[in-house]
Design a protein around this motif. Structure first.
Motif, short mmCIF file in Angstrom:
data_model
loop_
_atom_site.label_atom_id
_atom_site.label_comp_id
_atom_site.label_asym_id
_atom_site.label_seq_id
_atom_site.Cartn_x
_atom_site.Cartn_y
_atom_site.Cartn_z
N PRO A 59 0.82 -1.21 0.00
CA PRO A 59 0.00 0.00 0.00
C PRO A 59 0.85 1.26 0.00
CG PRO A 59 0.05 -0.96 2.19
CD PRO A 59 0.78 -1.92 1.29
N VAL A 60 0.24 2.36 -0.41
CA VAL A 60 0.92 3.65 -0.33
C VAL A 60 1.16 3.95 1.16
CG1 VAL A 60 0.74 6.12 -0.82
CG2 VAL A 60 -0.21 4.45 -2.43
N PRO A 61 2.38 4.34 1.54
CA PRO A 61 2.66 4.62 2.97
C PRO A 61 1.67 5.63 3.54
CG PRO A 61 4.69 4.62 1.72
CD PRO A 61 3.58 4.52 0.71
N TYR A 62 1.15 5.32 4.70
CA TYR A 62 0.12 6.14 5.34
C TYR A 62 0.65 6.58 6.68
CZ TYR A 62 -4.73 7.52 6.38
OH TYR A 62 -5.88 8.22 6.65
N VAL A 63 1.50 7.60 6.66
CA VAL A 63 2.15 8.07 7.89
C VAL A 63 2.28 9.58 7.83
CG1 VAL A 63 3.47 5.96 8.31
CG2 VAL A 63 4.43 7.73 6.84
N GLY A 64 2.56 10.18 8.99
CA GLY A 64 2.90 11.60 9.05
C GLY A 64 1.81 12.52 8.52
N GLU A 65 2.25 13.56 7.83
CA GLU A 65 1.36 14.61 7.36
C GLU A 65 0.31 14.10 6.39
OE1 GLU A 65 0.00 18.56 7.45
OE2 GLU A 65 1.44 17.48 8.70
N ASP A 66 0.70 13.18 5.49
CA ASP A 66 -0.25 12.65 4.52
C ASP A 66 -1.41 11.93 5.21
OD1 ASP A 66 1.23 13.61 2.41
OD2 ASP A 66 2.31 11.74 2.07
N ALA A 67 -1.11 11.13 6.22
CA ALA A 67 -2.16 10.40 6.94
C ALA A 67 -3.07 11.35 7.71
CB ALA A 67 -1.52 9.38 7.89
N ILE A 68 -2.49 12.36 8.33
CA ILE A 68 -3.28 13.33 9.10
C ILE A 68 -4.23 14.09 8.18
CG2 ILE A 68 -3.15 15.44 10.50
CD1 ILE A 68 -0.40 14.36 11.50
N LYS A 69 -3.71 14.57 7.06
CA LYS A 69 -4.54 15.33 6.12
C LYS A 69 -5.67 14.47 5.56
CE LYS A 69 -1.17 18.76 4.49
NZ LYS A 69 -0.37 19.23 3.32
N ASP A 70 -5.36 13.22 5.23
CA ASP A 70 -6.40 12.35 4.68
C ASP A 70 -7.50 12.08 5.70
OD1 ASP A 70 -7.36 10.30 2.60
OD2 ASP A 70 -7.14 9.10 4.42
N THR A 71 -7.11 11.78 6.95
CA THR A 71 -8.12 11.52 7.99
C THR A 71 -8.98 12.75 8.23
OG1 THR A 71 -6.55 10.00 9.05
CG2 THR A 71 -8.44 10.67 10.34
N ALA A 72 -8.35 13.93 8.28
CA ALA A 72 -9.10 15.18 8.47
C ALA A 72 -10.05 15.42 7.30
CB ALA A 72 -8.14 16.35 8.63
N PHE A 73 -9.61 15.11 6.09
CA PHE A 73 -10.46 15.29 4.90
C PHE A 73 -11.70 14.40 4.98
CE2 PHE A 73 -11.67 13.65 0.70
CZ PHE A 73 -12.08 14.83 0.09
N GLU A 74 -11.53 13.15 5.39
CA GLU A 74 -12.67 12.23 5.47
C GLU A 74 -13.66 12.69 6.55
OE1 GLU A 74 -13.45 10.00 3.39
OE2 GLU A 74 -11.57 9.98 2.26
N VAL A 75 -13.15 13.25 7.64
CA VAL A 75 -14.03 13.77 8.68
C VAL A 75 -14.84 14.96 8.15
CG1 VAL A 75 -14.09 14.97 10.92
CG2 VAL A 75 -12.65 12.94 10.62
N ARG A 76 -14.17 15.90 7.47
CA ARG A 76 -14.87 17.06 6.90
C ARG A 76 -15.89 16.63 5.84
NH1 ARG A 76 -9.63 19.18 6.78
NH2 ARG A 76 -9.56 18.91 4.52
N LYS A 77 -15.52 15.66 5.04
CA LYS A 77 -16.44 15.19 3.99
C LYS A 77 -17.69 14.58 4.62
CE LYS A 77 -15.62 11.46 1.51
NZ LYS A 77 -15.02 10.52 0.53
N ALA A 78 -17.52 13.82 5.68
CA ALA A 78 -18.67 13.22 6.36
C ALA A 78 -19.59 14.31 6.91
CB ALA A 78 -18.20 12.30 7.49
N ARG A 79 -19.02 15.34 7.50
CA ARG A 79 -19.85 16.43 8.03
C ARG A 79 -20.57 17.18 6.92
NH1 ARG A 79 -15.17 18.19 12.37
NH2 ARG A 79 -15.85 16.78 14.06
N ASN A 80 -19.92 17.35 5.78
CA ASN A 80 -20.58 18.00 4.65
C ASN A 80 -21.74 17.16 4.11
OD1 ASN A 80 -18.86 20.20 4.73
ND2 ASN A 80 -17.41 19.33 3.25
#
Length: 604
Positions: free
Chosen positions: A532-553
């Motif tokens: 899998p594409v490495p899921y660590v650091g800034e990339d992982a944080i941004k992706d998780t935050a994006f999914e949370v915002r998308k769910a709220r939208n």
């Protein structure tokens, strides 16, 4: 400190696994002189640091030659069965084992000193990039740090309360038997990690007097034979021995130091052969239970959801190995053992659980009743209000009546998603019980809800469904099967849960996520799985935050419950914004959720 360059090897482990295992076993057998004893070689540690893996084998061989590993393992089993925290206890045992075995081994094999120095230096490097969340584990980490730095003759900022403990451990360098090690471990554990243990469960003599069979029979005497109990005890003892055998445990975040170019070059990665992929899937079934999705459903969801940073990942949906086993493997027995531990904790907290369920269910029912009450407003017709009769002939107000209008009802559905990555190992029984409290209260209040956990293993993100939205309350007991394992790809888990939550007809949808604020998944180059594409650091944080915002939208209310380290609070804020709660005690989980749900229902 000397940098030994402990970065993971670039050669895929599977290509050399057998060769590495044989090398480690031969080293252990040579030092111990015990060729009949088998060990579990730590190939993953070898890939991160050869000195660590090799020193572990030598240290263990020396201990087995001069001390009694079975006696120490049995003590650990009895101590854990009475409620000791496994993680700090194992860390303490490993430190005491090493201190006792090293002088004897170094006298017999003069070259051990330099290997020990390199191993300790690598361990300290690894610790610098991985911080534990539990306070007890942090204390154990400081203890280990102090001991290692004293051996390396490096500065070690150690608090006054730990220095006497370090001296006590160092005193084991002259230990002649396992009894001395056990006495020291027990004394330090009771004073440093769980001061109330002795008063609640007795001294060392009381611990050693415990019959392990009685612990199992406490919850399972009606449903298990003596042979089954013995099998589980033997398996758990073996599991504890594997823990005790290692001076060091490489945490997933420890390998985050690998350069991105070394981790993934997706253009050069080939899709696995169908036959190899089938073997990997069969392994998943054996270790996590059969999937409740059909092959076509799995393929459709993987195409739909495993995109972007989650490409080359797969989803695995299961009700758990205990609910739907492919076969009763070693992992089945381990899950069974963890469920027993969770149930023992559940039994010890019965009064508290019943009270919390009653309070939370009553709160939710009360809010629902208030929502269903009719609104009353003044009108020129309806039910006469005698208090307004004085207005007749005196004012122009003709609204002397009350009319009741029934409020529009909006239905609720709740999803609870539990991070079950290895960072939660220290609090497994507490998470299981808190999840049960919430589910039982929601059941009694008649609110449909689903409870799931998520973790990542190889290229799979595993979603373990304990109960579905409309299941009867009896299914809530399944939450006591909660077990922590693997890594965590939070964004993919949230995306998947929200996709099915959106399909529900209820107007008001709520997702509650328990996490440690550290999304991290590297995966492995297992033959038959995709890297899998490495899921660590800034990339992982941004992706998780994006999914949370998308769910709220999409109209889903999302609450984050954070149980990690205070240092990670800024990350949690970035992921969940204002809608998150930090708690130092997992025992407040159900209370926090009850308060949040009440506010959500009142807001509607």
């Amino acid at each position: 400190m000397k940098d030994t360059g402990f970065l993971p090897t670039k050669v895929p482990l599977e290509d050399h696994r057998q060769e590495i295992e044989n090398r480690i076993r031969n080293l252990f057998w040579t030092v111990s002189g015990n060729y009949s004893m088998d060990i579990q070689p730590d190939v993953e540690t070898f890939a991160v640091s050869k000195p660590l893996a090799l020193y572990d084998a030598i240290k263990l061989g020396g201990f087995v030659q001069h001390f009694d590993l079975d006696q120490l393992s049995l003590y650990a089993l009895k101590k854990c069965s009475l409620g000791a925290e496994r993680a700090p206890l194992m860390e303490l045992i490993q430190l005491c084992m090493d201190t006792a075995a090293y002088p004897k081994v170094s006298m017999e094999r003069r070259g051990i000193d330099e290997l020990r120095r390199m191993a300790f230096a690598d361990r300290l490097h690894i610790d610098a990039v991985s911080a534990p969340t539990e306070n007890s584990v942090r204390i154990a980490r400081r203890l280990r740090d102090g001991l290692m730095r004293r051996f390396l003759k490096e500065p070690h900022p150690c608090s006054d309360d730990l220095l006497p403990v370090i001296h006590k451990i160092e005193g084991l360098s002259s230990a002649e038997d396992s009894d001395a090690i056990i006495r020291t471990v027990d004394e330090i554990y009771n004073s440093l990690f769980q001061p109330g243990f002795a008063s609640a469960h007795g001294d060392l003599q009381a611990v050693m007097a415990v019959a392990p069979e009685e612990v199992i029979e406490y919850r399972r005497r009606q449903s298990m034979s003596d042979e089954q109990i013995k099998t589980i005890l033997d398996e758990y003892l073996s599991f504890l021995k594997q823990d005790i055998q290692r001076l060091t445990h490489i945490l997933p975040s420890a390998v985050n130091r690998v350069a991105p170019a070394d981790l993934s070059n997706e253009d050069t990665i080939q899709e696995p052969e169908p036959e190899a992929a089938e073997k990997v899937f069969a392994y998943m079934e054996r270790n996590f239970g059969k999937s409740y999705k059909t092959p076509l459903e799995r393929e459709r969801l993987n195409r739909q959801l495993c995109t972007g940073i989650h490409r080359r990942c797969s989803l695995y949906f299961t009700d758990g190995i205990l609910q739907n086993p492919a076969l009763k493997s070693t992992q089945y027995l381990r899950r069974n053992m963890q469920q027993i531990k969770n149930e023992l904790y559940f039994a010890s907290q019965q009064n508290v659980i019943r009270r919390n369920v009653a309070v939370l269910a009553s709160l939710l029912k009360r809010v629902q009743t208030m929502r269903q009450d009719a609104d009353s407003s003044r009108a020129e017709y309806g039910q006469l209000n005698a208090a307004r009769l004085w207005k007749l002939g005196r004012t122009s107000d003709s609204k002397l009546f009350d009319i009741k209008k029934k409020r529009e009802e909006s239905s609720f559905v709740v999803d609870i998603l539990l991070d079950s990555s290895s960072s939660q190992i220290c609090r497994q029984p507490q998470i299981a019980v808190q999840g049960y409290i919430i589910a039982q209260a929601l059941s009694e209040a008649g609110i449909p809800h689903r409870v799931s956990s998520f973790c990542a293993f190889w290229d799979y993100t595993i979603l373990h469904r304990f109960r579905d939205y409309d299941d009867p309350a009896g299914r809530n007991q399944n939450i006591l099967q909660f077990q922590a394992i693997g890594e965590n790809r939070d964004g993919l888990a949230i995306r998947t849960i929200c996709t099915s939550l959106q399909e529900r007809e209820e107007e008001s949808k709520t997702l509650i996520i328990l996490s440690d604020g550290r999304p991290s998944h590297l995966g492995t180059n297992r033959l038959g799985s995709r890297k899998p594409v490495p899921y660590v650091g800034e990339d992982a944080i941004k992706d998780t935050a994006f999914e949370v915002r998308k769910a709220r939208n999409q109209g889903i209310s999302v609450l984050g419950i954070f149980v990690g380290d205070e240092d990670d609070l800024p990350v949690e804020k970035r992921i969940f914004g204002k809608e998150f709660v930090y708690t130092r005690s997992i025992d407040r989980f159900s209370h926090i959720i009850g308060t949040y749900l009440r506010k959500q229902m009142e807001r509607e």
